[in-house]
Structures are given as structure tokens and as C-alpha cells.
Write an enzyme that holds these catalytic residues in place. Structure first.
Site, PDB file in Angstrom:
ATOM      1  N   GLU A   1       0.836  -1.202   0.000  1.00  0.00           N
ATOM      2  CA  GLU A   1       0.000   0.000   0.000  1.00  0.00           C
ATOM      3  C   GLU A   1       0.874   1.258   0.000  1.00  0.00           C
ATOM      4  O   GLU A   1       1.786   1.396   0.813  1.00  0.00           O
ATOM      5  CB  GLU A   1      -0.851  -0.041   1.286  1.00  0.00           C
TER       6      GLU A   1
ATOM      7  N   LYS B   1      -8.707   2.419  -2.266  1.00  0.00           N
ATOM      8  CA  LYS B   1      -9.144   1.721  -1.057  1.00  0.00           C
ATOM      9  C   LYS B   1     -10.631   2.011  -0.827  1.00  0.00           C
ATOM     10  O   LYS B   1     -11.064   3.168  -0.875  1.00  0.00           O
ATOM     11  CB  LYS B   1      -8.319   2.277   0.108  1.00  0.00           C
TER      12      LYS B   1
ATOM     13  N   CYS C   1      -5.638  -3.169   2.201  1.00  0.00           N
ATOM     14  CA  CYS C   1      -5.615  -3.159   3.673  1.00  0.00           C
ATOM     15  C   CYS C   1      -6.995  -3.191   4.361  1.00  0.00           C
ATOM     16  O   CYS C   1      -7.556  -4.256   4.530  1.00  0.00           O
ATOM     17  CB  CYS C   1      -4.797  -1.963   4.155  1.00  0.00           C
TER      18      CYS C   1
ATOM     19  N   LEU D   1      23.556   8.143  29.714  1.00  0.00           N
ATOM     20  CA  LEU D   1      23.582   6.845  30.402  1.00  0.00           C
ATOM     21  C   LEU D   1      23.622   7.073  31.907  1.00  0.00           C
ATOM     22  O   LEU D   1      24.609   7.591  32.434  1.00  0.00           O
ATOM     23  CB  LEU D   1      24.801   6.042  29.948  1.00  0.00           C
ATOM     24  N   SER D   2      22.547   6.697  32.585  1.00  0.00           N
ATOM     25  CA  SER D   2      22.460   6.922  34.022  1.00  0.00           C
ATOM     26  C   SER D   2      22.935   5.718  34.808  1.00  0.00           C
ATOM     27  O   SER D   2      23.101   5.800  36.022  1.00  0.00           O
ATOM     28  CB  SER D   2      21.012   7.216  34.393  1.00  0.00           C
ATOM     29  N   GLY D   3      23.100   4.605  34.125  1.00  0.00           N
ATOM     30  CA  GLY D   3      23.354   3.354  34.838  1.00  0.00           C
ATOM     31  C   GLY D   3      22.074   2.581  35.102  1.00  0.00           C
ATOM     32  O   GLY D   3      22.108   1.427  35.514  1.00  0.00           O
TER      33      GLY D   3
ATOM     34  N   ASP E   1      16.439   1.859  31.938  1.00  0.00           N
ATOM     35  CA  ASP E   1      15.840   2.481  30.751  1.00  0.00           C
ATOM     36  C   ASP E   1      16.910   2.918  29.747  1.00  0.00           C
ATOM     37  O   ASP E   1      16.841   2.582  28.562  1.00  0.00           O
ATOM     38  CB  ASP E   1      14.981   3.681  31.146  1.00  0.00           C
TER      39      ASP E   1
ATOM     40  N   ASN F   1      14.395  18.762  39.238  1.00  0.00           N
ATOM     41  CA  ASN F   1      14.197  18.919  37.799  1.00  0.00           C
ATOM     42  C   ASN F   1      15.362  19.634  37.129  1.00  0.00           C
ATOM     43  O   ASN F   1      15.677  19.372  35.963  1.00  0.00           O
ATOM     44  CB  ASN F   1      12.899  19.700  37.529  1.00  0.00           C
TER      45      ASN F   1
END
Lengths: 584, 584
Positions: free
Chosen positions: A44, A126, A162, A332-334, A337, A408
Site C-alpha cells: 500500500e 481503497k 488493507c 547513560l544513568s546506569g 531504561d 528537575n
């Protein structure tokens, strides 16, 4: 029974890149021809990419798509591929274009075309348009009102796009009424968890309704928020699977089919739901019987964790590449995530193109710094450390912040640091937020929410853990180093923005939180219904309250009073990953 | 001819605040009763607020709206207002709710109801649903298929909702066919520049088509990006204006109408386009003739600059108040954009609630600092200065940035500084970007784009100047101090992120730029068409190229691969300003 060798090209496509997409169609058509195919199909809107969003409402883009289609037909013939009928999706417009209630201006169509001998021999649009979830096709397209049927080597092939298969009525019963021998649907169906099972059941059911072999050709790749998982399916008229393509991989499914011969008199007239048969004879006579047959294979299926992980890799790779970048930057925080995001990035574009920065503050634990460095060693990504202490002190001297403002600030200093490196070195920044955090607003606007792409923004925290474990296990099984430090998986999650902080101070246990969020966010259940499923009333109230108030953070672009025909909000919706340039 | 005193309540409404909106309806109904009204009307979806977006798809919210309507009917009677028929907009659902192609799940309706003697005596739903620009009503609503008519004191009053008048066919010809004496349409029609003129022409034309007096009741106020400008209109059957309400002001238009008596036999059956008459007799007999008549007035019209400026003030005020804030924070550079934003904010919520921060860097000129301070003196807003030198040095020591990275860093340090003060003191941050900048990408992501609301994000730079001049002139005419320093208006615009920088280094002259953008962004013209209007081809190419590549900055929220039923992108669309809480 007549034979037909079908080539289903399960390929990627980039919104707006008409030239690049046309090149791909030519390349894969040549490959299909080399496999001896008699009928070739592409997904498509392969020529324009999908979804084109408000580009559909720009007449110059519609014009460009139509011109690209005509050029493609000519080019296929010029390159010696003209004898092979090719079905491609593209953006068209209806010829009748007077403004009418409910029709988008310019009457764009989500269309398919059959190319043969240098000509566009048949076009169609479609019929069923999806208009829910991520789809807004009533905004963009005028529905088609025909049942397109092409006769190829004596077999009548009905064509669909589709949603035509996802909704009752329309082209599926029309295919049966027209007595077609094959139903070929071209698709750009976005991935969702477990959708492959739903899709398989659907195709099997529709084949039985259509009363003929049914081929479901899927798109693969990624476009902004959407990822296309491939998994093209061919089933026989009884719904038995004949072939199934791999998930998340480009490729060409070639297989020989025995199909009923078409009636001498082509079908005509209205066949169902007001659909009028639009029939073209490409080649009337069956092929001489041939023996060397290609039978379909069923590609192995991924398990659930692998499937989700692969979707995330596919989506990220597409976003980076289609936006013209080569490298990414991740803080990279360790923690789990950012570790998972880095692992996904390494798998998507190679660790040599992934840049990680550890940005410790006075509240960062030693293990966090160690875990970040360990991740870098395990994956081979580029790693550096830039402490944020001096920037933090400069702000605190000027502003004397306390509490949440102080917390923050640290996240925002990191966001600014990442953007500075991004600007200087040309990487795009990845945002590490997961869906549990984003739903509850447990993140810092312009802090950890900074980034061009959020690889795990639609992944609940419990799934973050399970796919991280899966990725490590898969590495171990291959004798490779697991990318994610075990400590990042096992330690209690923490934002480390104040001494001794852990997520559990602010949020319920993630296994409870995620199940409540799934009911509230994904399934739209109300408070009473969720409590009735056995959750603690106070916890439900707390989660729903957090979720109800977090909408702005999830969107973060500022609204502003709309005073002109098109501001930049919901009245103008363009794909971010867009290669269409008015200026060529 | 029977007489009828009509009360059109042009009021504001807040999405999700069912209790507050119901209170407003009761309060204004009492006011209408005190004016001796015989029929009272409120805007489209006044009870839920408009637009509710994906809340329409949440069954618990639909249920709450229906319950609030029933409670409202009872409460009006309890408070002695039950004899007065009241027309209110609310969110309903169709009784028949089986899933069907093209119908949203749960079959929500954009509905109206007639309340009388404690009961909901008639309900109906919008017949024509808008699905373009800011509207997505095919996603949210099932259309109504009736022509609702109520007989009030011997006059048949046909009822409609907004788009019913904007589209051909449907309720307007049906009103004529049913022989109604009055057509009453309730609306929530968002403001656009010059839309008031379009709307007036429309109402006049529809009245002639309907063959009866036509009352168009508008909403007023703001909701996220939308602003409602009031300007309710009543015209007679020849299209002559009888009454026109003020722009951007809440109020009740009361006027006496002489209307044709209804036929003895009520209209019935299908009258036009398949619309079936749904007729209720509220009161069959005409009123005894009365002499003291209220005649309509035409409120004075604003000129174009005043209208735009007032729209911006209205939108900002609504956003601050409806989100539960009291104060705003704005970075003051000394330039025209932030000066205008500050002036709008002072007019919206009072200078005592506006906090300005000058954040000079080494590249800030003396006149910039002076102009920022001058603005503060002129308006009386709260002012402080926080130089960003120390933060800048801390980053430069760590990262050694150059060029654009160094420029953007300054803007981001300011964004972080504003957010820190916002967190600490509770103001919401206003983003100063204008539409010209945003369209071209001439701004810093997470820098000057930081903010909860962008008061001038849909205002081209040339309009920024003209409304700033208008505001100063209006002050002078009232003998007040013009809020905006003359120097901010007259000096060449500059971002001051490097020595000697001016906007003209990077952008064409704003008068050329804005005209090209208007054709490209607002009117969807292509490159060739724009050049054909007499613009320099190279300039057009340059502007279009900038605009084509700036989409991400305008949106700034990170996309991410969608893997579940509802992520947080276009599959889940909630109003930011939303008082609906599952948890009460």
C-alpha cells in the site's frame, strides 16, 4: 487448474521519497522477474510511503505521485520488465473534484495501480477507510467504489487495499460474487503487540468468505511512530496457510499457485455493496503447465519479547536513517531504561554510531557510574563522562532552588548538555522515557524528555525488564556478551535526583501500576471497572489522578491561540520523517 | 404573528468541568428568566466543553455527561426555572451501539437537548460533522438523522448544531420543508482571522434558504489552541441582521421576535436528505400579545488588529485559568516578540501576575537590557535580571562548543532558567516564538521554544509588528502609557546569540517571507504557483526548503515506536486543558 507464480515484495518505503521508492520498485521487480514471477505486487502506498498525513491535501504532492507512477510504468518497460504485471500502491486523486460534504479537498485517493507494458492499465482506490487509532483516512481520502479485477494468464485476480479486509462487507464478498480465483490485498498495517495473531485469523476468515486463495502483502520498516512488521501471509480458499513471510525483514515471497480458471465471460456490473467490477485482461490464456514449482515456506515466528524488541530496533533504525542521520546520543544513568535504549540503538545502527554520556551529579551513586561504564564496555559504544556539578552550582548560586525545582534542574542540565553535544557533533538525541513514567508524568519536561526519538516511550516498565532480560539471554545463547549490566536490571529503579530517592517513593509497584495503566490508557476502562478487577481503590485513584494530569508533559509542544487558516497544531499534520521537498 | 422572547447565552465552557459548566447554565438561565425570556439557548457541547477530543471515546465520560444532563434538567426545575425551555449542547451516545464501519466505538454523539419541567424532553445530534482543519468529528461522533422541532408558544423552532449550517443540504432545507418559524443553531465555531465576515454571510444565506428567522448562537472563550470569538448573530428570513452580539465577551442576547404561527398539524415524516422530523410540543398556544419589546442591537465591531490581539488575550487567559494557574513567566530579551507576549499577558491576567526575567549574555546589547527594563516599567510587571554568564562558562569549559551549538546553548540555558523559576514559584512559562520563525525553524528547540503556551505562535512577524503598534496606539488614545517600548518596535530584529547577529542574516525580509509562508503553509500552494505570483524564485526555494525541514522543531515531542493499543501519539488525543477527572 491454471498456474501462476506470485511475487509479493514485502519492502520498506519512505514517505515523500518518490524517486527512492520508485527505484526500489524497479529493483525488486527485476528480482521478481529473475525468480520467474508472473504477477508482482508491492505494498500500500509504496510509491509515496505511508502514512503521508496532510501531504495528501497538498495538490503538488498528489501531482508528483501521479507523475511518478506514470514514469515508473514507462521505466519498467524501458528496463525490459514491461511484460510483467506489477501492482503498486500510490497516492492518486478522484477525477471528480467538486467540494462535497465529507470529502477532503482535492479528493485524494489511497490508490493502487496495475502497470503493464509501459502503461497504467488499471487504477483503484481503497474502499474501506480506517478512521480510528492512528488512522485518519476520512480526513485524507475519497473511497474507491469499484472491485478491480485483472485477468493474468487466465486467472481472475481481485485487488484490495488493507482495511478492505479488516471491515465486513465490500471487496471480500464482492470477490466471491465476481468469482475471482485470487484475492490480492496490499497493506501498510502498523505493528501492535499480538497483532500478528489477529491478522492471521483475519486473513484466514476473509479467504473463506472470498472463496478463493488470498494473498496479504505487508509493508515492513518504520515511519515516525509507526513500525510495519512484515509477516505477509498467503492462505488457500479454506484458510490454510500456504506461505508466511518473516517478521521485520524485507524480502520477496515467491510461490506457485494453482488457481481456478476464469470464466469465459469476465464478471461485470455491481457485485456487492454497490461495488462495480472494473475488469482488465492482461493475459487471457493460462500458461503451459510447468513443473519446477516454488512452494511457500512459513518463516519461523518470534516470541513476544523478541518481537517487541525487534519492533523497537526497526522503528529506531528507520527514524535515524530516514531523517538523514548516522549516529545517536544517549545519556547513560546506569539505570535500566537508558541501558535498554543504548542496547536497542547498538542493534539498530551499530555501536560505533552510538554515543553515550554519563552525566553524574552529587546524587549519583558509585554503582550508577560503574553500571554506565560497564554498559559501554559490553556494547562497545562510544563513551564519555561529563559531570554536571559546575552547571548545577552556577544555577543554584543564581536561583537558590529547592525541592522539585532542584530535582528537575539536574534533569534539564542533562537535556541541555545532550543537545549541545548533538548540535556540535551531529548525533540525534534519544529520550529514555518509558510508557509507565510518561503516563504518570514521572519525568522532567525538557529534561529526560529531551530527544528526537523515544525508543521505549510505548513500552511499560515491566516490559522494559522482560525485553532487557530477553536481549541478554539471546546474547548468551549466541555466545556473545549480554549488553545490559545485570546490576542495571536487578537494582531498585531510581531517578537519583535527591539522596536515597527510589521510584517506589512516588509510584506503586510497577507490576500493579502497569496493569492499571493498561486498563485505563489502552483499554479506556473507567475507575469503577478497574477497581472491580481487584485492584486497591486508593491505588487506582492515585494512578488515574496522575495520568489525568500528565497530558501536557507527554506532548510538551506549546499550544497557542490559532488565528489563521493553518497554525501548527492539529490543523496541519505532517510526517516528521519526510523526504518530500517542494524544491526537489 | 406570535411573539417570542429569545435568550442566547454566549458563554464560555471548560472541557471536562461538568459541574462548573452546569452551574454556568443554571446561572445564565436564571438571568435569562429575569429578562423575561421564553426560550433559552446555550452553545454546542456547553455541558462538556468543546472540543472533548478522545474523551468522547471514553465510556465513563459519556456516561458522566448524560448523567449531568439529567441532573441539570432536575436542578433547573428545583430552582424554579422548569417552565422555561432550555436548549443545551452535551455529549451523548446513540442507543444503537453495534460496531459498524465508519462509526466510532461507543457511538458518541455531539448532541443537543431540550430541557423542560425537570425532564429531557428532546435530544438530537449534529447531522453534518466537520472533519478537516482542527476538526476530527468523523473520529468522534455518529451523526444525527432527525430534524428536531420544538413548538414554543405556538412557534415551531427547528434546531441545528454548527456544521449543520456550514454544509449544503441537511437541516437548512429540512427547516424550510418543515415550515419552521425559527431556526436556532448552537455553535462552537473556532475563531480565524476574518472568519466573522464569512460567518455573517453564511448565516444570512442560510436564513434565506431556510425561509425563516435564524439565530446563530456562538461560544466564547478559549480551549487549548482554539479561541471562540462570540459574535452571535440573529437575522430575519430575508437575511437582514436583527442582532449581533459583541466579540470575545460573555453575555446574553435577549430579543423579541415576531414569528409565524405553526400549522395546526405538526410537521412529520422525512423532510429532506432523509431527515425525519422529531417534533415536541412544549407550549402550543401563542402568548398574549405584549408591548414592552426588547429589540436587538448590533455590537460595535473590532478592527482587524484589535480582533487578533483580543483573540490572543482571550486564548492566553483561558489557558492559564483553565489549567488552574494564576501567573506566567516570560523571558524578556528587549525584542518585539517577548515584549508583545508580555503585553498580551498583562492584558490577560494583570501585570501583577506577570513575571519577566531578563537573562543577558555577553552578546546582549545594552539597548536590549534597557528595553526589557523599560517594558517592565511601562506595564508594571514583576521584573528581575539573571545573567547567564556563569552557566554558559560552566558548559563551555566542559564542552568547548562552537558555531550553532554555542548559539543554541544560550537559548537553552534561558529555557532551563525559566523552567527552574517556574518550578520554584509556580508560574507557567510563555514561549515567545512567532509563526514566521516557527515555520522556518529559526528558533532553538528546548530553548526559546520552551513554554506551556505560545501566545503568538500562530502570528506572522509582520502581524506581530502591526498588533504591537495597534496596542500602543490604543493605550495612547486612552491616555495610558503604551506598554511596548518604541525601540523594541523600531530596531532590527536579532536573536543576539553571536556578535552583530540580525534576523536578516538568515531570513528574507519579513514582509516577503510572510507572504510566501502564507501561500505555502496556510493555502497549500506549490512552489511554481508561488513563483507565478511574482516572488523571486531563489527566495521561494529557500523559504520552502527551510519550512519543509522544520517540522520536527514545531512539534518537538519525541515520536517512538508504537507497540501497544494506545501510545501517546495520534492514537490518543486529549485536551491539555481538561478538568475531567475519573477520580472526581
Amino acid at each position: 487448474m491454471p498456474q501462476l507464480r506470485l511475487a509479493l515484495n514485502q519492502i520498506d518505503s519512505t514517505v515523500g521519497d518518490l524517486a527512492g521508492n520508485a527505484d526500489a520498485v524497479v529493483r525488486w521487480t527485476r528480482h521478481s522477474a529473475e525468480q520467474g514471477a508472473h504477477l508482482v505486487a508491492f505494498p500500500e502506498m509504496v510509491l509515496t510511503g505511508y502514512p503521508v498525513e496532510d501531504l495528501a491535501l497538498r495538490p503538488s504532492f498528489v501531482h508528483a505521485s501521479r507523475a511518478a507512477l506514470t514514469a515508473l510504468a514507462g521505466r519498467l518497460a524501458d528496463e525490459g520488465l514491461g511484460e510483467l504485471p506489477v501492482v503498486v500502491g500510490y497516492l492518486d486523486r478522484a477525477e471528480e473534484d467538486r467540494p462535497r460534504y465529507g470529502r477532503p479537498a482535492g479528493a485524494p485517493r489511497n490508490a493502487g495501480a496495475v502497470l503493464h507494458r509501459g502503461e497504467v492499465v488499471l487504477t483503484y482506490a481503497k474502499h474501506h477507510l480506517p478512521n480510528y487509532g492512528v488512522f485518519d483516512e476520512f480526513r485524507y481520502f475519497v473511497p474507491g467504489e469499484t472491485l478491480p479485477v485483472i485477468r493474468v494468464h487466465g486467472v481472475d485476480v481481485a485487488l484490495a487495499i488493507c482495511e478492505d479486509l479488516w471491515q465486513d462487507g465490500g471487496r471480500v464478498p464482492a470477490t466471491r460474487a465476481a468469482g475471482a480465483g485470487l484475492l490480492l490485498s496490499i497493506n501498510a498495517s502498523p505493528y501492535e503487540r499480538n497483532k500478528d495473531d489477529v491478522r492471521l485469523d483475519l486473513v484466514r476468515r476473509r479467504a473463506r468468505e472470498a472463496g478463493c486463495t488470498t494473498a496479504y502483502l505487508a509493508m515492513v520498516g518504520g515511519q515516525d511512530d509507526l513500525v510495519f512488521d512484515g509477516d505477509s501471509i498467503v492462505v488457500d480458499r479454506d484458510g490454510e496457510v500456504i506461505a508466511r513471510a518473516p517478521q521485520f525483514e524485507e524480502g520477496c515471497v515467491v510461490l506457485d499457485l494453482d488457481l481456478p480458471a476464469a470464466a469465459a465471460t469476465p464478471p461485470s456490473g455491481n457485485v456487492a455493496d454497490g461495488l462495480r467490477v472494473d475488469h482488465r485482461i492482461i493475459s487471457a490464456d493460462p500458461l503451459p503447465p510447468y513443473e519446477q514449482r516454488v512452494t511457500g515456506a512459513e518463516a519461523p515466528r518470534m516470541d513476544d519479547d523478541e518481537e517487541v524488541y525487534t519492533a523497537l530496533v526497526t522503528g529506531l533504525r528507520a527514524y535515524v536513517v530516514k531523517n538523514g542521520f548516522r549516529s545517536v546520543l544517549v545519556g547513560l544513568s546506569g539505570g535500566i531504561d537508558s541501558a535498554l535504549v543504548a542496547a536497542i540503538a547498538c542493534d539498530a545502527i551499530g555501536p560505533e554510531n552510538v554515543y553515550g554520556v554519563s552525566m553524574p551529579s552529587r546524587y549519583s551513586s558509585e554503582h550508577s557510574k560503574d553500571d554506565a561504564a560497564d554498559l559501554a564496555r559490553r556494547t562497545g559504544l562510544n563513551f564519555r563522562t561529563v559531570p554536571i556539578g559546575p552547571m548545577f552550582d552556577a544555577y543554584m548560586d543564581a536561583l537558590r532552588l529547592t525541592g522539585l525545582a532542584e530535582e528537575n534542574l539536574q534533569a534539564r542540565l542533562r537535556g541541555t548538555l545532550l543537545m549541545a553535544i548533538s548540535n556540535q557533533e551531529g548525533h540525534i538525541v534519544l529520550a529514555p522515557g518509558n510508557k509507565s513514567e510518561l503516563a504518570c508524568g514521572y519525568s522532567t519536561l525538557y529534561g529526560d524528555s529531551v530527544g528526537a526519538y523515544g525508543p521505549i516511550k510505548d513500552v511499560y516498565k515491566t516490559t522494559v525488564y522482560s525485553i532487557a532480560r530477553w536481549r541478554n539471554k539471546a546474547a548468551a545463547e549466541r555466545g556473545e556478551t549480554p549488553p545490559i549490566p545485570e546490576n542495571s536490571i536487578t537494582k531498585p529503579p531510581s531517578a537519583e535526583l535527591r539522596p536515597g530517592q527510589v521510584d517506589a517513593d512516588s509510584l506503586p509497584d510497577y507490576d500493579v501500576l502497569d496493569r492499571i495503566l493498561e486498563l485505563y490508557v489502552d483499554r479506556d476502562l473507567g475507575r469503577e471497572e478497574i477497581i472491580a478487577r481487584g485492584f486497591d481503590a486508593e491505588t487506582v485513584t492515585r494512578v488515574l489522578r496522575m495520568t489525568d494530569t500528565a497530558e501536557y508533559k507527554r506532548r510538551q509542544y506549546p499550544p497557542g491561540t490559532k488565528i489563521s487558516a493553518k497554525g501548527f497544531g492539529k490543523d496541519r499534520r505532517l510526517p516528521i520523517t519526510n523526504r518530500w521537498r517542494e524544491t526537489g
